[in-house]
Design a protein around this motif. Structure first.
Motif: not given
Length: 446
Positions: A28-29, A147-152, A198-201
């Motif tokens: 969730a980040s 180069g990923a920094v976040a995953v959702r 910066m965020g995706i859902s």
């Protein structure tokens, strides 16, 4: 929501995004300069950027964050909840955060790659059409994601704000109106045609939910697609990602009504956005709004009565948040189990929380969630029919959080509807639940 043209303040600096994404904590980040896995404070700056045409709600005015805080926020808390642990890999590659979608786990690796395992019926492993739809118990790196920094879910945010997604979902790969019965499947990663995020859902249900929202670097929300809201009286109703009746496939841009930047977003029949102050906004189906509304379907994003949120997670109709080290949960489907945030008792501060898309209804009125304490211990509670509590039992309902016996400090956790996985500080991954032991067993990355 109707739209009007407005002059939005200058885009935040890309440094804001890099600060926000560098933590790359739990599933969730995607929030700025976080003190925990799910983010807290963010640093603003200025950036090169053009004036945007944005959407603003014609609904009721939003109260200030201070006004949004009710007795829930005034119930005390711990002086210093601390921060989640940063994963320090003893062997590379290792997972540093976890995500899940449609029976599939995906992990952000220390190498900037993403690896997925589990069900592959909708190409959730991202291995391409030629690889077929056979699932895998072994984590497989997703080709083309670097180069990923976040995953959702089955989406990854790269360091420059580019979003890549694979599997099933509405990935904006077509233009114009589309009927709700249309589904999208991407066997290999595709790039979403959106501004830096910066965020995706993005939801991934077969027919019920095919939409998404992105928290842009500019502080705006970009939403598209549709969701289904069920009414006993009138049957299913299609909604767009803003919670209003479904119109078309095209995305719309909006800002929170008080002008604060959205730094994270989670979509579903009820959708949520978190701003840079730690205030949670909700819209959509009433049962999971976490606030009082006279509308069964509330299209106006409004703040929930908790401020200072440092960790937040929502899965299906279940939602939980951490504020001042205390855990609050709410939500439900055809029954409102917790209409507004309800305190989950802990005798020690909590730093992060994660929920599961467990069906909460009159038949099964108990969801599932896990929390990591300031002592870096993991506790889980709720429906244990699949052995997700991790204590060797099944079918026992646990209303009080139960400590999970793990061989080291816990950095991040991700429960699904039937399984739980957690990453220790040293990068080791442990999972338990359906198809596995009812106590944690280690999963090895190759």
């Amino acid at each position: 929501m109707r739209i009007r043209t407005a002059q939005w303040r200058s885009h935040r600096a890309l440094a804001f995004m890099f600060c926000a994404l560098s933590s790359a904590g739990g599933m969730a980040s995607f929030v700025g300069c976080a003190s925990d896995t799910n983010g807290t404070e963010s640093t603003e700056g200025t950036a090169d950027g053009a004036t945007n045409h944005v959407e603003a709600s014609d609904g009721p005015e939003s109260p200030d964050a201070a006004d949004a805080s009710s007795d829930v926020a005034d119930s005390g808390g711990f002086a210093d909840a601390g921060s989640p642990l940063t994963v320090k890999c003893t062997k590379s590659p290792c997972p540093v955060s976890l995500s899940a979608a449609r029976g599939t786990y995906c992990a952000l690796l220390d190498t900037g790659r993403v690896a997925c395992w589990g069900d592959n019926s909708s190409y959730q492993l991202g291995q391409g059409a030629d690889s077929g739809i056979q699932g895998s118990d072994v984590p497989l790196e997703v080709p083309g994601v670097e180069g990923a920094v976040a995953v959702r879910g089955t989406c990854a945010v790269l360091g420059d704000g580019v979003v890549k997604c694979w599997g099933q979902g509405n990935f904006l790969q077509a233009n114009g109106p589309r009927p709700p019965a249309t589904t999208n499947v991407a066997p290999s990663p595709v790039t979403l045609p959106i501004p830096p995020a910066m965020g995706i859902s993005v939801t991934s249900d077969v027919l019920d939910n095919l939409g998404g929202c992105a928290a842009l670097v500019s502080g705006e929300l970009l939403c598209w697609g549709y969701f289904v809201w069920y009414s006993v009286a009138s049957g299913p109703k299609f909604l767009d990602a803003g919670g209003t009746p479904y119109a078309d496939y095209s995305p719309t841009i909006s800002i929170l009504s008080d002008g604060h930047a959205a730094v994270d977003v989670m979509v579903g029949p009820t959708s949520f956005a978190r701003d840079e102050r730690g205030v949670i906004w909700s819209w959509g189906a009433q049962s999971s709004l976490g606030r009082v509304s006279s509308m069964n379907l509330d299209p106006y994003p409004m703040p929930i009565s908790i401020d200072g949120v440092t960790s937040f997670d929502a899965s299906a109709a279940n939602a939980c948040a951490v504020a001042r080290g205390q855990v609050y949960c709410w939500g439900g489907y055809d029954t409102i189990l917790f209409a507004t945030p309800t305190l989950i008792p802990f005798d020690v501060a909590v730093v992060s929380v994660a929920t599961a898309p467990t069906l909460v209804s009159k038949v099964n009125p108990h969801g599932f969630a896990c929390a990591i304490t300031a002592k870096h211990d993991l506790y889980c509670w709720g429906d244990n029919s699949n052995g997700m509590i991790g204590n060797g039992t099944r079918t026992t309902l646990e209303l009080v959080p139960v400590k999970v016996d793990l061989p080291g400090p816990v950095a991040t956790v991700r429960p699904t509807s039937n399984q739980v996985c957690a990453v220790l500080e040293n990068g080791e991954l442990y999972c338990w639940g359906l198809g596995r032991k009812t106590t944690p067993e280690r999963v090895v990355f190759q």
